[in-house]
Design an enzyme around this catalytic site. Structure first.
Site, PDB file in Angstrom:
ATOM      1  N   HIS A  72      19.997 -32.965 -27.292  1.00  0.00           N
ATOM      2  CA  HIS A  72      20.160 -31.550 -27.679  1.00  0.00           C
ATOM      3  C   HIS A  72      19.661 -30.603 -26.579  1.00  0.00           C
ATOM      4  O   HIS A  72      19.225 -29.487 -26.865  1.00  0.00           O
ATOM      5  CB  HIS A  72      19.426 -31.242 -28.990  1.00  0.00           C
ATOM      6  CG  HIS A  72      19.689 -32.243 -30.066  1.00  0.00           C
ATOM      7  ND1 HIS A  72      20.714 -32.128 -30.971  1.00  0.00           N
ATOM      8  CD2 HIS A  72      19.071 -33.423 -30.339  1.00  0.00           C
ATOM      9  CE1 HIS A  72      20.708 -33.172 -31.788  1.00  0.00           C
ATOM     10  NE2 HIS A  72      19.724 -33.981 -31.422  1.00  0.00           N
ATOM     11  N   SER A 122      26.555 -15.441  -1.839  1.00  0.00           N
ATOM     12  CA  SER A 122      27.166 -14.306  -2.494  1.00  0.00           C
ATOM     13  C   SER A 122      27.414 -13.231  -1.449  1.00  0.00           C
ATOM     14  O   SER A 122      26.633 -13.079  -0.508  1.00  0.00           O
ATOM     15  CB  SER A 122      26.221 -13.775  -3.575  1.00  0.00           C
ATOM     16  OG  SER A 122      26.510 -12.419  -3.848  1.00  0.00           O
ATOM     17  N   LYS A 165      21.352 -15.534  -2.768  1.00  0.00           N
ATOM     18  CA  LYS A 165      22.016 -16.520  -3.628  1.00  0.00           C
ATOM     19  C   LYS A 165      22.473 -17.785  -2.915  1.00  0.00           C
ATOM     20  O   LYS A 165      22.944 -17.755  -1.790  1.00  0.00           O
ATOM     21  CB  LYS A 165      23.249 -15.876  -4.275  1.00  0.00           C
ATOM     22  CG  LYS A 165      22.923 -14.788  -5.252  1.00  0.00           C
ATOM     23  CD  LYS A 165      22.624 -15.319  -6.618  1.00  0.00           C
ATOM     24  CE  LYS A 165      23.917 -15.667  -7.314  1.00  0.00           C
ATOM     25  NZ  LYS A 165      23.724 -15.901  -8.729  1.00  0.00           N
ATOM     26  N   GLU A 183      30.813 -26.300 -10.037  1.00  0.00           N
ATOM     27  CA  GLU A 183      31.467 -25.331 -10.940  1.00  0.00           C
ATOM     28  C   GLU A 183      32.988 -25.456 -10.879  1.00  0.00           C
ATOM     29  O   GLU A 183      33.674 -25.417 -11.903  1.00  0.00           O
ATOM     30  CB  GLU A 183      31.059 -23.902 -10.570  1.00  0.00           C
ATOM     31  CG  GLU A 183      29.655 -23.549 -10.998  1.00  0.00           C
ATOM     32  CD  GLU A 183      29.175 -22.219 -10.410  1.00  0.00           C
ATOM     33  OE1 GLU A 183      28.169 -21.714 -10.892  1.00  0.00           O
ATOM     34  OE2 GLU A 183      29.798 -21.701  -9.459  1.00  0.00           O
TER      35      GLU A 183
END
Ligand code: ARG
Length: 479
Positions: free
Chosen positions: A175, A296, A302, A309
């Site tokens: 979980h 970024s 970043k 992804e």
């Protein structure tokens, strides 16, 4: 004589430029509509089959010659012509034409330009219907082999990392809450198992893919005394399709492959999701190599996990292709229908996407750097050795349900004190059960917890190393 018939005969004697282009246009009164011409053409994407189309044609022609259906001279001319065409395609000088509709007609037309009548004889005892599915099967067989290699390379990268970190403790989750400590090696081996099943599924799919349709002709077979076994042998097929109607129409082998591809993407996507989480500073479990990340354009600080992804995102298109192929097939009456032309793009894209995603992940995994401290710290939080305390009590003859309740009280005490179970003094622990002795701390430590799960399939470092050896042997045996 009816007007229509005389008009048709007039066209036959004086074929237009457009009528020249289509192998079937002698039957038609007018050239095909411009939109239809573009709409029905597949050459834009089925060019990819060219190499296999040529191989299939050569095997077919050689067989026709061996059976006395084609002369030796014609076969020699076809072989020569196909060699030139292969070279033209290879060096980019082949003039693909929309008029010739698809890869098959383009190649046949060029062959006829190069070698004359011999080129026109090639299609004896054959149809584009058995030709196209032969090409697709040859193409897919090769794609499967490449993907199985990529899976093996990713598996090797996972095994190498698992070996390095067989004893590195991290939290195991259920979980997405800290559950019990596991080793990083054990966690990686979970993916080794998934990708192992993916390889096995592909091997199985390959067996059903590797069957020769040629000889089925349009749908019913051919009136010529052909030798299908010879063609199968030359093309490396395991056998010949048993039913001509089935052979030209079903694409279940492609659907099976798409399902295999979808499952590979499910596995990659789950792994991608974990990497994204682990790379987040809140976890800080791994460092991804810079070459697999991007920055970024506005936020200078970043470093984003773009590759995982993207793989997670690309899984969607592969699932879509599976559904597209299922839908493509489901309402087709026997035998071939033009619907099947739509099998190629989903198939090609599935194979490309899976192949590249696997390659990206192999590099990513090889460069992964686990952060031992963050992993340990997280494993130590959340009372992850609570089950070990319960097991300790069971070994002292406390029924498991009672042990569970005793430990729950201890956890509440630790939570109230703001410490871990292993930090509770013996006197406090003994307050929950008099059976608890000094040796309990061995069970409460992270190392004790993982080492205790020492059976096949368990997370103990000893077992992880054994599992790695077994997985390596399995991989070697497959090659
Ligand atoms: N381009 C076609 C395909 O991909 C080849 C077969 C065409 N056959 C036909 N009867 N129109 O399926």
């Amino acid at each position: 004589m009816p007007k229509e018939a005389s008009k048709r005969r007039g066209r036959i004697s004086a074929p237009s430029a457009a009528a020249d282009a289509k192998p079937w246009s002698a039957r038609f009164d007018e050239p095909v509509d411009e939109l239809v011409r573009r709409f029905t053409a597949s050459v834009g994407f089925d060019q990819r089959l060219a190499k296999h189309d040529i191989a299939g044609s050569l095997a077919h022609a050689r067989m026709l010659a061996a059976c006395g259906i084609l002369s030796g001279a014609d076969f020699a001319a076809i072989e020569r012509g196909m060699a030139s065409i292969g070279a033209e395609i290879e060096n980019g000088s082949f003039a693909w034409s929309l008029d010739a509709e698809d890869v098959h007609t383009n190649i046949e037309r060029r062959l006829t330009q190069l070698v004359g009548d011999a080129g026109k004889r090639l299609h004896t005892a054959r149809s584009r219907n058995d030709q196209v599915v032969t090409d697709v099967r040859l193409w897919l067989r090769e794609a499967i082999d490449v993907i199985r290699e990529r899976l093996a390379a990713l598996t090797t990268a996972l095994l190498d990392q698992a070996e390095r970190h067989a004893a590195l403790v991290m939290p195991g989750f259920t979980h997405l809450q800290v559950a019990q400590p596991v080793t990083f090696g054990h966690h990686l081996l979970a993916y080794v198992e998934m990708f192992g099943r993916d390889r096995a599924r592909l091997a199985d799919c390959r067996r059903r893919t590797n069957v020769l349709p040629l000889g089925s002709a349009a749908l019913a077979g051919t009136t010529f005394a052909i030798d299908r076994e010879q063609v199968a042998r030359e093309l490396g097929f395991d056998g010949v399709a048993a039913n001509s109607l089935d052979a030209v129409s079903d694409r279940d082998f492609a659907i099976e492959f798409a399902a295999c591809a979808a499952l590979i993407m499910v596995h990659l996507s789950r792994f991608a999701e974990e990497l994204v989480l682990w790379m987040n500073p809140r976890f800080g479990f791994v460092r991804l190599p810079d070459r697999f990340c991007t920055g970024s354009s506005i936020m200078p600080q970043k470093k984003n996990p773009d590759v995982p992804e993207l793989v997670r995102g690309k899984s969607g298109r592969v699932f879509g292709h599976l559904v597209a192929l299922l839908a493509l097939m489901k309402a087709q009456p026997l035998a071939y229908n033009k619907d099947n032309q739509e099998d190629k793009e989903p198939l090609f894209d599935s194979a490309d996407t899976v192949r590249d995603s696997l390659a990206a992940f192999a590099g990513l995994v090889a460069g992964l750097e686990p952060r031992a401290q963050a992993m340990r710290a997280a494993a130590a939080e959340g009372f992850s050795t609570a089950t070990d305390l319960a097991d300790y009590l069971v070994r002292k003859d406390v029924p498991f349900r009672d042990a569970h309740a005793i430990v729950a009280h201890a956890v509440r005490e630790a939570e109230a004190t703001g410490c871990d179970l292993a930090d509770l003094p013996l006197s406090v622990l003994q307050g929950f059960s008099a059976l608890i002795a000094d040796d309990v701390y061995a069970s409460l430590s992270l190392e004790g917890s993982v080492a205790g799960r020492d059976h096949r399939g368990g997370t103990a470092p000893r077992q992880v190393r054994k599992a790695i050896a077994r997985a390596r042997a399995r991989l070697a045996a497959e090659r």
